[in-house]
Design an enzyme around this catalytic site. Structure first.
Site, PDB file in Angstrom:
ATOM      1  N   ARG A  80       0.834  -1.210   0.000  1.00 37.06           N
ATOM      2  CA  ARG A  80       0.000   0.000   0.000  1.00 37.06           C
ATOM      3  C   ARG A  80       0.869   1.260   0.000  1.00 37.06           C
ATOM      4  NH1 ARG A  80      -4.677   0.308   4.383  1.00 37.06           N
ATOM      5  NH2 ARG A  80      -2.954   0.901   5.728  1.00 37.06           N
ATOM      6  N   LYS A 183      -2.823   6.595   1.241  1.00 34.91           N
ATOM      7  CA  LYS A 183      -2.664   6.965   2.654  1.00 34.91           C
ATOM      8  C   LYS A 183      -1.674   8.133   2.718  1.00 34.91           C
ATOM      9  CE  LYS A 183      -2.273   4.734   7.158  1.00 34.91           C
ATOM     10  NZ  LYS A 183      -3.512   5.216   7.771  1.00 34.91           N
ATOM     11  N   GLU A 219     -16.370   6.676   4.835  1.00 39.92           N
ATOM     12  CA  GLU A 219     -15.705   6.000   5.949  1.00 39.92           C
ATOM     13  C   GLU A 219     -15.795   6.791   7.244  1.00 39.92           C
ATOM     14  OE1 GLU A 219     -11.580   5.018   5.173  1.00 39.92           O
ATOM     15  OE2 GLU A 219     -11.334   6.753   3.885  1.00 39.92           O
TER      16      GLU A 219
HETATM   17  C1  LIG Z   1      -8.686   6.818   6.355  1.00 46.34           C
HETATM   18  C2  LIG Z   1      -8.459   5.448   6.842  1.00 46.34           C
HETATM   19  N1  LIG Z   1      -9.362   4.501   6.519  1.00 46.34           N
HETATM   20  C3  LIG Z   1      -9.216   3.232   6.934  1.00 46.34           C
HETATM   21  C4  LIG Z   1      -8.151   2.842   7.712  1.00 46.34           C
HETATM   22  C5  LIG Z   1      -7.996   1.422   8.136  1.00 46.34           C
HETATM   23  O1  LIG Z   1      -7.019   0.774   7.358  1.00 46.34           O
HETATM   24  P1  LIG Z   1      -6.181  -0.429   7.925  1.00 46.34           P
HETATM   25  O2  LIG Z   1      -7.140  -1.499   8.322  1.00 46.34           O
HETATM   26  O3  LIG Z   1      -5.320  -0.867   6.780  1.00 46.34           O
HETATM   27  O4  LIG Z   1      -5.406   0.075   9.075  1.00 46.34           O
HETATM   28  C6  LIG Z   1      -7.192   3.797   8.087  1.00 46.34           C
HETATM   29  C7  LIG Z   1      -6.046   3.423   8.921  1.00 46.34           C
HETATM   30  O5  LIG Z   1      -5.040   2.997   8.406  1.00 46.34           O
HETATM   31  C8  LIG Z   1      -7.353   5.118   7.643  1.00 46.34           C
HETATM   32  O6  LIG Z   1      -6.463   6.055   7.987  1.00 46.34           O
END
Ligand SMILES: Cc1ncc(COP(=O)(O)O)c(C=O)c1O
Length: 339
Positions: A80, A183, A219
């Site tokens: 990622r 991210k 989200e």
């Molecule tokens: C905006 C956002 N959505 C979702 C997630 C959850 O992703 P993950 O399960 O890969 O940590 C995160 C955290 O990483 C995030 O910052």
């Protein structure tokens, strides 16, 4: 160090002994460097400071019942980060370099891994940013990659205690075709106004809707959303949310456990049809939602009326957490022992 209250750790920063750094110069990545400093020397014209050329990751190391340290799906985070780097035109960090840096950061700070049974874990924060100087808006020619670690408790204060969330219609986090799928720091800056408004109102987080139509759930702050209806796990499909590794894992686990799953657009009104709702992510783990408030539409959606998480949420939570802490065999191949 001696004073760390492992059972009551916040999701915050605590200084640890070492961090790892690596620099990209002249078209290539150098060797990993170990540092004891919490500071970096950055060029005043670095693109990471001016134009938001910055991406990060978040993963955790868990102390198992068997005394072994487990990392959860580190390779997914490595991939990622490559995806995010490409999204904002940064030099990509090879997966092997990511692995080496993360493993070293964990091993060098082993004494900060919360003991098994405390419910806490060691949060690992890799970050990558443009450190080369540019004044025009263009990608840097130099990059810095850092990994630091810090022991943390759950992100949402309640842990597995249900929390309230606020639907935000005033601010957007990310646009379709924008950078929401990466991210990158800019998305988090864009989420702060909504996040603070939610916190000030006593909510654990803001829930973002799709920026174009304001019809669908996107989200929950730094976590993906899910709802449960008729033994089905339903989670939004959107081109402006981060593809959560936790969410992907829950979907896999749910299917193995005989729970149906759907990844599709989730209209706001469907909130009234869910028997359970929650947020999931590395930091959030699985956080059940008690109430979702939509002030502009004058609506309140209530779950967990008895104050407890719903049965499907609990089942999924127990599965995920027991694999992470090595309390049951990892039939999915998600964990890697760090030694
Ligand atoms: C905006 C956002 N959505 C979702 C997630 C959850 O992703 P993950 O399960 O890969 O940590 C995160 C955290 O990483 C995030 O910052």
């Amino acid at each position: 160090m001696e004073n760390i209250d492992w059972k009551n750790l916040p999701f915050g920063y605590i200084r640890t002994d070492y961090n790892i750094r690596c620099f990209y110069r002249d078209g290539q990545w150098g060797d990993l460097e170990v540092s004891t400093s919490e500071y970096i020397d950055v060029h005043i014209a670095a693109t990471g400071l001016h134009y938001g050329q910055e991406a990060f990751e978040g993963l955790k190391a868990y102390m198992g019942r068997d005394g072994k340290i487990r990392l959860f799906r580190w390779e997914e985070n490595a991939r990622r980060l490559l995806f995010s780097a490409d999204g904002i035109k940064m030099a990509g960090l090879p997966v092997e370099k990511f692995r080496e840096a993360v493993f070293r950061a964990v091993m060098l700070n082993k004494r900060f891994i919360p003991p098994h049974g405390s419910g806490a874990s060691l949060y690992i924060r890799p970050l990558l940013f443009g450190s080369g100087a540019e004044v025009g808006v263009k990608p840097a020619r130099e990059y810095t990659f850092i990994v630091f670690v810090t022991p943390v408790g759950p992100y949402f204060k309640g842990g597995i205690k249900p929390v309230d969330m606020l639907i935000c219609r005033e601010f957007d986090r990310a646009a379709p075709k924008g950078t929401g799928i990466f991210k990158v720091g800019g998305n988090y800056a864009a989420s702060l106004r909504a996040g603070m408004a939610a916190k000030d109102g006593g909510y654990a987080s803001a829930i973002f809707l799709d920026a174009k139509e304001k019809k669908y759930i996107d989200e929950c702050g730094p976590a993906n959303f899910f709802g449960i209806k008729d033994n089905t796990y339903i989670t939004p499909k959107s081109e402006s949310i981060l593809a959560s590794i936790t969410n992907k894992s829950i979907i896999e686990a749910a299917e193995k456990m005989g729970i149906k799953t759907e990844r599709r657009q989730v209209p706001v009104e469907e909130l009234a049809e869910f028997s359970e709702a929650g947020a999931c992510g590395t930091a959030a783990v699985i956080s059940p939602i008690a109430r979702i408030v939509d002030p502009e539409k004058n609506k309140v959606y209530e779950y967990c009326r008895d104050g407890n998480p719903g049965p499907v949420t609990m089942k999924l939570y127990n599965k995920l957490v027991s694999v992470q802490y090595g309390e049951e065999p990892d039939e999915f191949g998600w964990t890697t022992i760090v030694e």
